[in-house]
Every structure is written in structure tokens, then in C-alpha cells.
Design a protein around this motif. Structure first.
Motif, short mmCIF file in Angstrom:
data_model
loop_
_atom_site.label_atom_id
_atom_site.label_comp_id
_atom_site.label_asym_id
_atom_site.label_seq_id
_atom_site.Cartn_x
_atom_site.Cartn_y
_atom_site.Cartn_z
N ILE A 93 0.96 -0.98 -0.04
CA ILE A 93 0.01 -0.11 0.06
C ILE A 93 0.92 1.29 -0.08
O ILE A 93 1.77 1.28 0.81
CB ILE A 93 -0.93 -0.08 1.32
CG1 ILE A 93 -1.62 -1.19 1.28
CG2 ILE A 93 -1.85 1.12 1.26
CD1 ILE A 93 -2.27 -1.53 2.66
N VAL A 94 0.63 2.01 -0.77
CA VAL A 94 1.27 3.44 -0.86
C VAL A 94 0.54 4.43 -0.14
O VAL A 94 -0.75 4.64 -0.12
CB VAL A 94 1.75 3.74 -2.50
CG1 VAL A 94 1.97 5.29 -2.52
CG2 VAL A 94 2.94 3.05 -2.74
N MET A 95 1.41 5.18 0.75
CA MET A 95 0.91 6.38 1.19
C MET A 95 1.48 7.63 0.60
O MET A 95 2.67 7.78 0.38
CB MET A 95 0.83 6.36 2.58
CG MET A 95 0.25 7.41 3.47
SD MET A 95 0.50 8.99 3.36
CE MET A 95 1.96 9.10 4.51
N THR A 96 0.71 8.68 0.07
CA THR A 96 1.21 9.99 -0.57
C THR A 96 0.35 11.14 -0.32
O THR A 96 -0.75 10.70 0.43
CB THR A 96 1.56 9.75 -1.94
OG1 THR A 96 2.38 10.72 -2.24
CG2 THR A 96 0.37 9.42 -2.80
N TYR A 97 0.53 12.15 -0.86
CA TYR A 97 -0.10 13.39 -0.67
C TYR A 97 -0.91 13.65 -2.02
O TYR A 97 -0.43 13.09 -3.27
CB TYR A 97 0.28 14.36 -0.24
CG TYR A 97 0.84 14.12 1.40
CD1 TYR A 97 0.03 14.55 2.38
CD2 TYR A 97 1.89 13.57 1.74
CE1 TYR A 97 -0.01 14.14 3.53
CE2 TYR A 97 2.15 13.59 3.07
CZ TYR A 97 1.16 13.75 4.01
OH TYR A 97 1.56 13.47 5.28
N THR A 98 -2.00 14.42 -2.09
CA THR A 98 -2.76 14.76 -3.03
C THR A 98 -1.83 15.44 -4.48
O THR A 98 -2.26 14.83 -5.62
CB THR A 98 -3.84 15.79 -2.66
OG1 THR A 98 -4.52 15.20 -1.77
CG2 THR A 98 -4.67 16.23 -4.19
N ASN A 99 -1.04 16.08 -4.17
CA ASN A 99 -0.20 16.70 -5.51
C ASN A 99 0.52 15.68 -6.31
O ASN A 99 0.76 15.93 -7.32
CB ASN A 99 0.63 17.96 -5.22
CG ASN A 99 1.55 17.75 -4.48
OD1 ASN A 99 1.73 16.72 -3.76
ND2 ASN A 99 2.47 18.80 -4.14
N LEU A 100 0.80 14.67 -5.81
CA LEU A 100 1.41 13.41 -6.44
C LEU A 100 0.34 12.60 -6.90
O LEU A 100 0.12 11.93 -8.13
CB LEU A 100 2.32 12.63 -5.65
CG LEU A 100 3.66 13.30 -5.06
CD1 LEU A 100 4.43 12.40 -4.12
CD2 LEU A 100 4.50 13.56 -6.43
N ALA A 101 -0.71 12.41 -6.13
CA ALA A 101 -1.85 11.43 -6.59
C ALA A 101 -2.64 11.74 -7.89
O ALA A 101 -2.95 11.01 -8.49
CB ALA A 101 -2.93 11.03 -5.37
#
Length: 256
Positions: free
Chosen positions: A85-93
């Protein structure tokens, strides 16, 4: 679907991608010591939901030159054998093709903590088109009506944030964690996992009395930042794994 076996409590350890040269060995060590899934944090320059430990981990990874390409290349090269599972933030997603790149590397789920329910549809659509589950978060401050909406639209599992605050190690599990998990469990058949502040095996044992499992992040990253090897982190995961075995994970049948 992230989890196919509902008979055990779930353990999801975390690692920041690219934090060390041998960070992918942490994935193997976690897998070999009982992880049901593994969360990989993409290093981010301004991680608004992360406390000092995960911020330090991100800074170290970025200083080493870690990128999305380098992280996914290492993930693709290994056989994880558990969901990633990857966790990241909106501006990457929201970048075109982002979810497809994750799926191509073998990622099964995505967590985007700064994407509110009202604005998450484009990310969810892209994730689902790539075959990824978009995993939502709920917090002690989430209103009951919004809790229902999140539970209905949830995929993979529901991540129950135990505290009003950022990630980080804590001396005790917040008293609100159990009631929050219980409230969400009444609204969905998906597993509900408690995270944020699950810092010791004793915390994990307490959390799974009300939840279907735990996410362990800062406690592991603190050890890694202090020089622990992947094998030592694996041994730590094994202790968390043992602490969650006190529950079967099977929900009681509804009363009739």
C-alpha cells in the motif's frame, strides 16, 4: 481487495521508501515476520499529516535522492507476496498516470490523507481504473453522518486515526481509539485498523480488542533512523505480530 483472510487480526508495518540503501530488505523482513500488508510512504517535502519521525525519514530519503521511479523500480524487482500500500499526498496522487504506475509495480492500495471525501472522486476513479483500492481515514473528530459516508465508500480497509494530531510515538494508546474503531465496524464489513501512536506491542494488543488490526509506522522508523537493520525491524514486527494474536479477528454475529 487488500485482505482475503478475515480469521486473524491484521498487522500493517510501514517503511519510508528510499530511506536507506537496503530499505527494500525491510519489506522482506516484514513479510517474513508476519505482516499482512505493508505500507510504503513516498518521501514528501511537506508531509502535513506526519510527525517528526516520519518527516525525518522523508528528509533522509529525499537527501539520498529517492524518487518515485527509484522506489517503484525496487518494489517491482522484489516478490513481496503480501499486499503493498502506498501512502502519499494529493499533489502526487492527481498526476496523470500515477495510479497506473503504482499498479504496474505491484501496489494494491493507496492512502491519500489530505484528499477529503468531497474531493476524492477523481483519485478514486484513477485508482480503481488501475485496480487499486483507495483506503480512507477516519478520525475522532469525524461527524457521525460523515463517518457513515466514508464507511459506505471505503475500499480495502478503513484506517482509524487514533488521535487528533500527526503521526508519532506515544506513551499510551489514546482512549478514543477503541470507541472510534467500534463505531466504524458497526458501519462496514471491511476491516478497521487503528494507526497513529501504536508504538508498542502492548498498544497493539489493546487496539485489537476493538479493531481488526493495527498500522505501525513511527515506532519502526524511529528504530531505523537510529541505525536498526532490516533484520532487527523484522524482529520488532514479529513482536507486534505476537501481540495481535490475542484476538481471532472474527466478528461476533449480529443479534436477532
Amino acid at each position: 481487495m487488500i485482505f482475503t483472510d478475515e480469521s486473524t487480526k491484521k498487522l500493517v508495518p510501514y517503511v519510508t521508501g528510499g530511506i536507506t540503501g537496503d530499505w527494500a530488505d525491510c519489506l522482506r523482513a516484514y513479510r517474513d515476520n508476519g505482516a499482512d500488508a505493508i505500507e510504503i510512504g513516498l518521501p514528501f517535502s511537506d508531509p502535513m499529516l506526519d510527525g517528526p519521525t516520519i518527516q525525518e525519514a522523508s528528509d533522509r530519503a529525499l537527501a539520498r535522492g529517492a524518487t518515485l521511479d527509484s522506489i517503484l523500480t525496487e518494489v517491482r524487482a522484489m516478490r513481496a507476496e503480501v499486499p503493498l500500500i502506498v501512502m502519499t499526498y494529493t499533489n502526487l496522487a492527481i498526476r496523470p498516470g500515477f495510479c497506473a504506475r503504482l499498479a504496474d509495480a505491484g501496489i494494491a492500495g493507496l492512502i491519500v490523507p489530505d484528499a477529503p471525501l468531497d474531493e476524492v472522486t477523481p483519485i478514486r476513479d484513477a485508482a480503481n481504473a488501475a485496480g487499486l483500492d483507495l483506503i480512507p481515514l477516519v478520525a475522532p473528530s469525524t461527524r457521525p453522518d460523515r463517518l457513515r459516508d466514508i464507511a459506505v465508500s471505503a475500499q480495502g480497509f478503513v484506517y482509524a486515526v487514533s488521535v487528533l494530531g500527526t503521526t508519532g510515538e506515544r506513551d499510551r494508546l489514546d482512549a478514543g481509539a477503541g470507541p472510534l474503531a467500534a463505531a466504524v465496524r458497526a458501519l462496514t464489513e471491511l476491516p478497521v485498523l487503528i494507526g497513529f501512536g501504536v508504538s508498542t506491542p502492548e498498544h497493539a494488543a489493546a487496539a485489537v480488542r476493538d479493531a481488526d488490526g493495527v498500522v505501525v509506522a513511527s515506532a519502526l522508523m524511529r528504530r531505523l533512523l537510529d541505525g536498526a537493520s532490516p533484520a532487527e525491524l523484522g524482529a520488532m514486527v514479529a513482536r507486534f505480530r505476537e501481540s495481535t494474536r490475542s484476538g481471532t479477528g472474527v466478528r461476533a454475529p449480529e443479534s436477532v
